[in-house]
Enzyme design. Structure first.
Site, PDB file in Angstrom:
ATOM      1  N   GLU A 184       4.399  -0.662   6.791  1.00 29.95           N
ATOM      2  CA  GLU A 184       5.475  -1.570   7.595  1.00 29.95           C
ATOM      3  C   GLU A 184       7.159  -1.270   7.776  1.00 29.95           C
ATOM      4  O   GLU A 184       7.373  -0.866   6.472  1.00 29.95           O
ATOM      5  CB  GLU A 184       5.688  -3.019   6.639  1.00 29.95           C
ATOM      6  CG  GLU A 184       5.688  -4.268   7.553  1.00 29.95           C
ATOM      7  CD  GLU A 184       6.085  -4.964   6.462  1.00 29.95           C
ATOM      8  OE1 GLU A 184       6.557  -6.750   7.581  1.00 29.95           O
ATOM      9  OE2 GLU A 184       6.119  -5.305   6.080  1.00 29.95           O
ATOM     10  N   LYS A 238       4.000  -7.984  14.981  1.00 29.56           N
ATOM     11  CA  LYS A 238       3.154  -9.195  13.996  1.00 29.56           C
ATOM     12  C   LYS A 238       3.697 -10.927  13.624  1.00 29.56           C
ATOM     13  O   LYS A 238       4.094 -11.064  14.692  1.00 29.56           O
ATOM     14  CB  LYS A 238       4.659  -8.918  12.537  1.00 29.56           C
ATOM     15  CG  LYS A 238       4.294  -9.410  11.188  1.00 29.56           C
ATOM     16  CD  LYS A 238       5.248  -9.221  10.103  1.00 29.56           C
ATOM     17  CE  LYS A 238       4.956  -9.922   8.236  1.00 29.56           C
ATOM     18  NZ  LYS A 238       5.305  -9.460   7.650  1.00 29.56           N
ATOM     19  N   CYS A 282       1.149  -6.701   6.923  1.00 32.58           N
ATOM     20  CA  CYS A 282       1.233  -7.647   6.184  1.00 32.58           C
ATOM     21  C   CYS A 282       0.944  -9.004   5.571  1.00 32.58           C
ATOM     22  O   CYS A 282      -0.226  -9.191   5.654  1.00 32.58           O
ATOM     23  CB  CYS A 282       3.156  -7.723   5.457  1.00 32.58           C
ATOM     24  SG  CYS A 282       3.364  -7.599   3.769  1.00 32.58           S
ATOM     25  N   SER A 339       5.120  -5.358   0.684  1.00 30.95           N
ATOM     26  CA  SER A 339       5.351  -6.507  -0.033  1.00 30.95           C
ATOM     27  C   SER A 339       5.590  -6.013  -1.746  1.00 30.95           C
ATOM     28  O   SER A 339       5.523  -5.137  -2.552  1.00 30.95           O
ATOM     29  CB  SER A 339       3.330  -6.580  -0.225  1.00 30.95           C
ATOM     30  OG  SER A 339       2.785  -7.539  -1.318  1.00 30.95           O
ATOM     31  N   GLY A 381      27.471  -0.401 -22.250  1.00 34.15           N
ATOM     32  CA  GLY A 381      27.340  -0.207 -23.632  1.00 34.15           C
ATOM     33  C   GLY A 381      26.514  -0.675 -24.737  1.00 34.15           C
ATOM     34  O   GLY A 381      25.858  -1.642 -24.034  1.00 34.15           O
ATOM     35  N   SER A 423      19.781  -4.303 -24.463  1.00 33.93           N
ATOM     36  CA  SER A 423      20.501  -3.126 -23.999  1.00 33.93           C
ATOM     37  C   SER A 423      19.865  -1.416 -24.516  1.00 33.93           C
ATOM     38  O   SER A 423      20.066  -0.574 -24.576  1.00 33.93           O
ATOM     39  CB  SER A 423      22.524  -3.018 -25.250  1.00 33.93           C
ATOM     40  OG  SER A 423      22.201  -2.763 -26.499  1.00 33.93           O
TER      41      SER A 423
END
Length: 541
Positions: free
Chosen positions: A42, A110, A146, A172, A286, A293
């Site tokens: 799509e 559609k 879709c 999707s 960081g 992290s």
């Protein structure tokens, strides 16, 4: 009859580049795989979702030029999605391009326009109302797009029009359990109509959305008989064969990822595409010695390779030796560029500036937040200088209740774990180590009590309920829209429920300023869940 589902990674807005991708994939499908027809996802020409790019005056002419380019270049018929303005109405369209032709020979609009959660297609498109079929190789093909396949009427129209096979073009996005839900819908349509259905899906990361591909085909009995790859571009062959009076798709059935693997691969793909499609040199973060992290670093390395990732440890007086050791261990294991940049001088400098203003005022979370903001300034300075995007490391549990510092640990360009609850963070960390057969994430990082290390002997449970309880409450309140009283009726402590709910409502202002991050759950903060910052709502029933 051989159909190739071309599961492609389009770049939103790059109409010319996406057209070239169509031509290249169609050529490869024809030359190497013997395609008689190639099907693309799509809105392949614009990528999905193009949002307000659809309102740009030049978009229509660019799409028309791209279609003409495709028709002139391909040696095999293709079906692809694009926006089209017809009779003054903008449509979400799919067209059939034949070699040597400059415009689509057949075109479908559609019919079922999704307008919920992350979708707002009614803002841009007018719905169609008629079926579209075409003949090729003795077969009659019908087209849907879709959301059409989640409703009975479009497939029923094609059945009445005499279609043998439905080509369903999709954009999707991924979320947990979505693969099973797609299959259920396609199977239902196949069984209702007795038609085979080919489900061709987009793949790639686009801001907060991740498209997982996983294209597949079901036969006329609703049995899945072809399954393509997940989270990768692929050309997926589907052979239409007739035997014993039945004509059905035949092809390879690849395994689908499990829960942890699917979420992890979605994070990797989203991170890779965000960095690469936006032209960043790499990523930096960081590295605190904590699990969030640590997982973010593992995802970044899997997405970009160690040479494009930098980890920065920014210790303060409350940073434990354990955190320093674990951060360095993981950075060395993953072979990333690693720096240690203490924030004590920066913190003292800010406190010196603020000394007079703070005179006579007791210490509180202000000083804790200042530590995080020192770190945010350092990371953003490095980002500006070297051209890498800062990956923030907060998880969904923290973002829900505001356990994060604006302009501190929230400073950055992409939030990898934004839609991942803390309990899932632990699951993903263990899964990644199991896949590696070694400690990609140090075991001590996984087993130690989570802590922001902004105060002496601080742990997260000083400020929050245990994460098992917190996440269970948040899943009900955020993802399932249950009221506070309904959550309590599920067996949770009243005080904890109201505390969590009020924190969640109160911290919408922080989330509005947070970096974008990939959506992997049923309901994420962002496009999925938009609450007013200023409001007088009170939680209850």
């Amino acid at each position: 009859m051989r159909i190739i589902m071309a599961q492609q990674n389009a770049l939103v807005g790059d109409i010319e580049g996406n057209a070239q991708r169509v031509v290249a994939a169609a050529d490869e499908a024809r030359r190497l795989l013997g395609a008689d027809l190639v099907v693309f996802p799509e809105l392949m020409l614009t990528g999905y979702p193009p949002e307000d790019l659809l309102l740009r005056p030049s978009l229509n002419s660019r799409v028309d030029a791209a279609l003409a380019e495709i028709g002139a270049a391909v040696s095999v018929p293709v079906v692809l999605g694009y926006p089209a303005v017809r009779n003054g109405l903008r449509r979400n369209a799919a067209g059939v391009m034949f070699p040597g032709e400059s415009t689509p020979r057949h075109e479908y609009f559609k019919q079922c326009l999704p307008n919920y959660r992350v979708f707002d297609e009614k803002r841009y498109f007018q719905r169609g109302d008629t079926p579209c079929t075409f003949e090729l190789g003795g077969w009659t093909f019908g087209i849907t797009i879709c959301e059409d396949i989640w409703h009975s009427e479009p497939a029923s129209q094609l059945q009445q029009a005499g279609a043998d096979v439905v080509l369903n073009l999709n954009a999707s996005p991924f979320r947990t359990n979505k693969v099973e839900e797609r299959l259920e819908q396609v199977q239902a349509r196949s069984r209702e109509t007795g038609m085979s259905i080919l489900y061709c899906n987009l793949v790639g990361g686009q801001d907060e959305l991740v498209f997982d591909g996983a294209s597949f085909a079901c036969n006329s009995s609703g049995e899945r008989c072809v399954q393509g790859a997940s989270f990768n571009e692929a050309l997926i062959p589907v052979d239409l064969q007739c035997k014993d009076g039945s004509c059905d798709p035949v092809g390879e059935l690849l395994p689908l990822p499990g829960m942890e693997q699917g979420v992890y691969q979605a994070l990797v793909l989203a991170t890779r595409d965000y960095v690469n499609k936006n032209g960043f040199k790499g990523a930096l973060l960081g590295l605190s010695g904590g699990i969030d992290s640590a997982l973010t670093l593992a995802v970044a390395v899997d997405a970009l390779g160690p040479e494009r990732v930098e980890a920065v440890m920014m210790p303060f007086r409350y940073t434990s030796a354990m955190s320093l050791e674990d951060a360095e261990k993981q950075a060395r294991t993953l072979r990333v560029n690693y720096r240690v940049m203490p924030i004590e001088p920066a913190f003292n400098g800010f406190m010196g500036i603020l000394d007079e203003a703070f005179a006579g005022l007791a210490k509180d979370t202000t000083e804790e937040n200042l530590q995080a903001r020192c770190r945010g300034v350092i990371l953003m300075a490095l980002s500006n200088k070297i051209g890498s995007v800062v990956l923030t490391t907060g998880n969904k549990s923290e973002m829900a209740v505001g356990y994060a510092t604006l302009y501190g640990d929230m400073a950055g360009g992409f939030s990898v774990l934004k839609d991942v609850f803390k309990t899932m963070v632990f699951r993903l960390a263990r899964w990644r180590n199991q896949q590696a057969g070694s400690e990609i994430i140090p075991e001590r990082v996984i087993t130690r009590p989570p802590s922001a290390e902004l105060a002496p002997d601080q742990v997260d449970t000083d400020s929050l309920p245990d994460y098992d309880e917190l996440d269970a409450i948040l899943q009900r309140y955020v993802e399932q829209d249950m009221s506070a009283e309904a959550v309590i009726r599920d067996g949770f402590d009243r005080d904890n429920v109201y505390r969590v709910v009020k924190l969640t409502d109160r911290n919408e202002y922080k989330r509005r300023q947070a970096a974008v991050g990939p959506r992997v759950s049923r309901r994420a903060f962002g496009k999925d869940r938009r609450y007013p910052i200023t409001n007088g709502w009170r939680p209850g029933d």
